[in-house]
Scaffold this active site. Structure first.
Site, PDB file in Angstrom:
ATOM      1  CD1 TRP A   1      -2.470   2.041   1.529  1.00 12.95           C
ATOM      2  CD2 TRP A   1      -3.313   0.423   0.226  1.00 12.95           C
ATOM      3  NE1 TRP A   1      -3.718   2.441   1.090  1.00 12.95           N
ATOM      4  CE2 TRP A   1      -4.255   1.476   0.292  1.00 12.95           C
ATOM      5  CE3 TRP A   1      -3.620  -0.707  -0.552  1.00 12.95           C
ATOM      6  CZ2 TRP A   1      -5.475   1.450  -0.396  1.00 12.95           C
ATOM      7  CZ3 TRP A   1      -4.844  -0.736  -1.226  1.00 12.95           C
ATOM      8  CH2 TRP A   1      -5.745   0.329  -1.137  1.00 12.95           C
TER       9      TRP A   1
ATOM     10  CG  ASP B   1      -1.275  11.875  -2.699  1.00 12.08           C
ATOM     11  OD1 ASP B   1      -1.029  10.646  -2.763  1.00 12.08           O
ATOM     12  OD2 ASP B   1      -2.048  12.435  -3.490  1.00 12.08           O
TER      13      ASP B   1
ATOM     14  CD  GLU C   1      -5.305   5.487   0.194  1.00  7.07           C
ATOM     15  OE1 GLU C   1      -6.150   5.001  -0.558  1.00  7.07           O
ATOM     16  OE2 GLU C   1      -5.075   5.045   1.334  1.00  7.07           O
TER      17      GLU C   1
HETATM   18  C1  NOJ Z   1      -6.674   3.155  -4.327  1.00  6.72           C
HETATM   19  C2  NOJ Z   1      -6.544   4.513  -3.698  1.00  6.72           C
HETATM   20  O1  NOJ Z   1      -7.298   4.567  -2.572  1.00  6.72           O
HETATM   21  C3  NOJ Z   1      -6.917   5.581  -4.686  1.00  6.72           C
HETATM   22  O2  NOJ Z   1      -6.858   6.849  -4.117  1.00  6.72           O
HETATM   23  C4  NOJ Z   1      -5.970   5.475  -5.828  1.00  6.72           C
HETATM   24  O3  NOJ Z   1      -6.272   6.445  -6.792  1.00  6.72           O
HETATM   25  C5  NOJ Z   1      -6.036   4.079  -6.431  1.00  6.72           C
HETATM   26  N1  NOJ Z   1      -5.803   3.073  -5.439  1.00  6.72           N
HETATM   27  C6  NOJ Z   1      -5.077   3.932  -7.600  1.00  6.72           C
HETATM   28  O4  NOJ Z   1      -3.757   4.036  -7.170  1.00  6.72           O
HETATM   29  C1  NOJ Z   2      -9.407   6.643  -1.914  1.00  2.00           C
HETATM   30  C2  NOJ Z   2      -9.088   8.057  -1.578  1.00  2.00           C
HETATM   31  O1  NOJ Z   2      -8.179   8.532  -2.517  1.00  2.00           O
HETATM   32  C3  NOJ Z   2      -8.509   8.146  -0.199  1.00  2.00           C
HETATM   33  O2  NOJ Z   2      -8.297   9.493   0.125  1.00  2.00           O
HETATM   34  C4  NOJ Z   2      -9.428   7.523   0.797  1.00  2.00           C
HETATM   35  O3  NOJ Z   2      -8.829   7.542   2.065  1.00  2.00           O
HETATM   36  C5  NOJ Z   2      -9.761   6.091   0.420  1.00  2.00           C
HETATM   37  N1  NOJ Z   2     -10.213   6.031  -0.946  1.00  2.00           N
HETATM   38  C6  NOJ Z   2     -10.855   5.520   1.321  1.00  2.00           C
HETATM   39  O4  NOJ Z   2     -12.034   6.241   1.186  1.00  2.00           O
END
Ligand code: NOJ
Ligand code: NOJ
Length: 466
Positions: free
Chosen positions: A136, A199, A202
């Site tokens: 992750w 960030d 993620e």
């Molecule tokens: C899952 C993350 O939570 C999301 O923010 C991100 O854009 C995707 N993975 C792709 O990396």
């Molecule tokens: C993806 C988002 O980009 C992230 O900010 C968030 O924490 C997770 N999803 C879970 O909602």
């Protein structure tokens, strides 16, 4: 969940200038607020999870969001806290929300004491509290800062209510190594803010405007709490770090681009965010009001950023070329995350709510300041609201509270905020008021994680700012 977006005719009916239509619109917003509260609470303390855990979404597959994210949970609990403290919240509801907040304190302490790959920077946990050990984007250091921000305000309220005992036992006392939730988070962010982290989305590792802003707010608010509890050694240290962060923050305004960039010193993660223009910057302004007001909702660098974001998303999503009210906004222009995998990015409910909330807070901010000063940085923003202002001769001029144009301009700011909320109303499930994470950029149908808890929390904080 597939319910058609609202028709254009209905939208116009809901969102037009007649006072009847405006009352109807306010009524509709209010109705949706009640539904949002209900859906938000459903995702807290799920039956197969620990008390005080918060599901990002009940979706277990495509995507699997059945986790407690430190960030999402803190933002959701901030909405719970605000709701709990409203004077018109019924006493029985207040009591049950307070219990929810205390459960969250307990679950947070459990998270802090659980072994994970990146300690306090760990982004998410299973809802029963187990750590997550798959690959992750980690660490994500905004999480502990956001949690501290929410809990400091909770602690201050508990002290007012005479519950200082609970505060000293679970939330804040001076002992080190820290035994309380806020102290643990503050010590972590005070010592690690210089380090790179992933960030909010993620995806990118680097130094982020959002993270520095929320860290600084947490340290300043935390210092106030520390002082009130007699921990003046710590408060001095937190304020010193906040001062150092202030210097770093000012570097994020890129004069050649004309906006605040999201990330500097990228070291890892995706490499296609060429614009570095990101809604997350505006979310930071909302999530982290600074005690000294820097980078607040009336700051001309913030307005310049908001205007660039508006223009950019207007052009890239085809649903923004159709006759809906307002605009649908996304995370950042180069986004490829479609809610389950990588293809093309879409508008997000929480982005629309964030922009609306920014406009509402901006109107209140200018009202309080009693004037609006036009500058080279903010003039484009105002010109998009009122074409009379589309001339550089306005730069350097000031509208004062007594002038009729001042009031008109404030009304236009609130009206623009409303247009983003009207847009949200148009894309949610028309029968149930449910909101997922995203809105398809071409069809307007919802997609991504269903019932995203953050979509509801951001809806509520926008309405409360209105
Ligand atoms: C899952 C993350 O939570 C999301 O923010 C991100 O854009 C995707 N993975 C792709 O990396
Ligand atoms: C993806 C988002 O980009 C992230 O900010 C968030 O924490 C997770 N999803 C879970 O909602």
């Amino acid at each position: 969940m597939r319910s058609a977006p609202i028709t254009f005719a209905l939208c116009v009916a809901l969102f037009s200038s007649s006072s009847f239509a405006r009352d109807k619109f306010a009524e509709k917003l209010e109705e949706q607020a009640e539904k949002s509260k209900e859906y938000l609470l459903r995702n807290i303390s799920p039956s197969d999870g620990a008390l005080g855990s918060v599901l990002a979404s009940p979706s277990r597959k495509d995507p699997d969001y059945y986790f407690h994210w430190t960030r999402d949970a803190a933002l959701v609990m901030e909405a719970v806290r605000f709701w709990q403290q409203q004077s018109d919240t019924p006493e029985n509801v207040k009591a049950s929300l307070l219990k929810t907040l205390k459960d969250y304190v307990g679950f947070s302490r459990k998270n802090q004491n659980t072994y994970t790959l990146t300690g306090l920077g760990e982004p998410k946990f299973y809802v029963d509290g187990r750590g997550y050990f798959e690959a992750w984007g980690r660490p994500q250091n905004d999480g502990p800062a956001l949690r501290a921000l929410t809990l400091v305000k909770m602690a201050q309220n508990l002290i007012k209510m005479g519950e200082t005992g609970f505060v000293k036992t679970y939330l804040y006392n001076s002992s080190l190594p820290a035994t309380t939730v806020i102290k643990t988070d503050l010590e972590y962010v005070a010592h690690h803010w210089r380090e790179s982290s992933f960030d909010v989305w993620e995806e990118v590792r680097g130094i982020h405007f959002y993270n520095l802003l929320v860290t600084r707010a947490a340290l300043l608010d935390g210092a106030t709490l520390a002082d009130s509890l007699g921990d003046s050694g710590a408060s001095g240290f937190y304020r010193l770090q906040a001062e150092l962060i202030k210097k770093e923050l000012s570097k994020f305004f890129d004069a050649s681009k004309g906006y605040i960039v999201a990330t500097m010193n990228r070291t890892d993660g995706i490499n296609y965010k060429n614009s570095n223009l990101d809604m997350v910057v505006l979310l930071g302004v909302l999530h982290a009001p600074q005690q000294d007001g820097i980078f607040g909702p009336t700051d001309d660098r913030v307005l310049a950023t908001a205007e660039q974001i508006r223009k950019t998303f207007k052009d890239i999503y085809s649903i923004n070329q159709k006759n809906f009210p307002g605009l649908a906004l996304g995370r950042y222009p180069e986004d490829k995350y479609d809610g389950a995998g990588i293809s093309t990015g879409n508008p997000w409910f929480l982005a629309n709510h964030g922009m609306a909330e920014l406009y509402y807070r901006m109107a209140k901010g200018f009202e309080k300041e009693g004037q609006i000063k036009f500058s080279a940085k903010n003039l484009d923003f105002f010109a998009s609201l009122d074409s009379h202002l589309a001339s550089s001769s306005w730069v350097g001029k000031t509208l004062k509270a007594g002038q009729p144009q001042f009031k008109t301009l404030l009304q236009k700011i609130v009206g623009a905020g409303d247009s983003y909320m009207a847009r949200t109303l148009a894309h949610m499930n028309q029968e149930t008021g449910e909101m997922s994470e995203q809105i398809n950029r071409e069809s307007g149908y919802m997609q991504g994680a269903n019932n995203l808890t953050w979509s509801y929390a951001s809806y509520l904080t926008a309405i409360w700012a209105r």
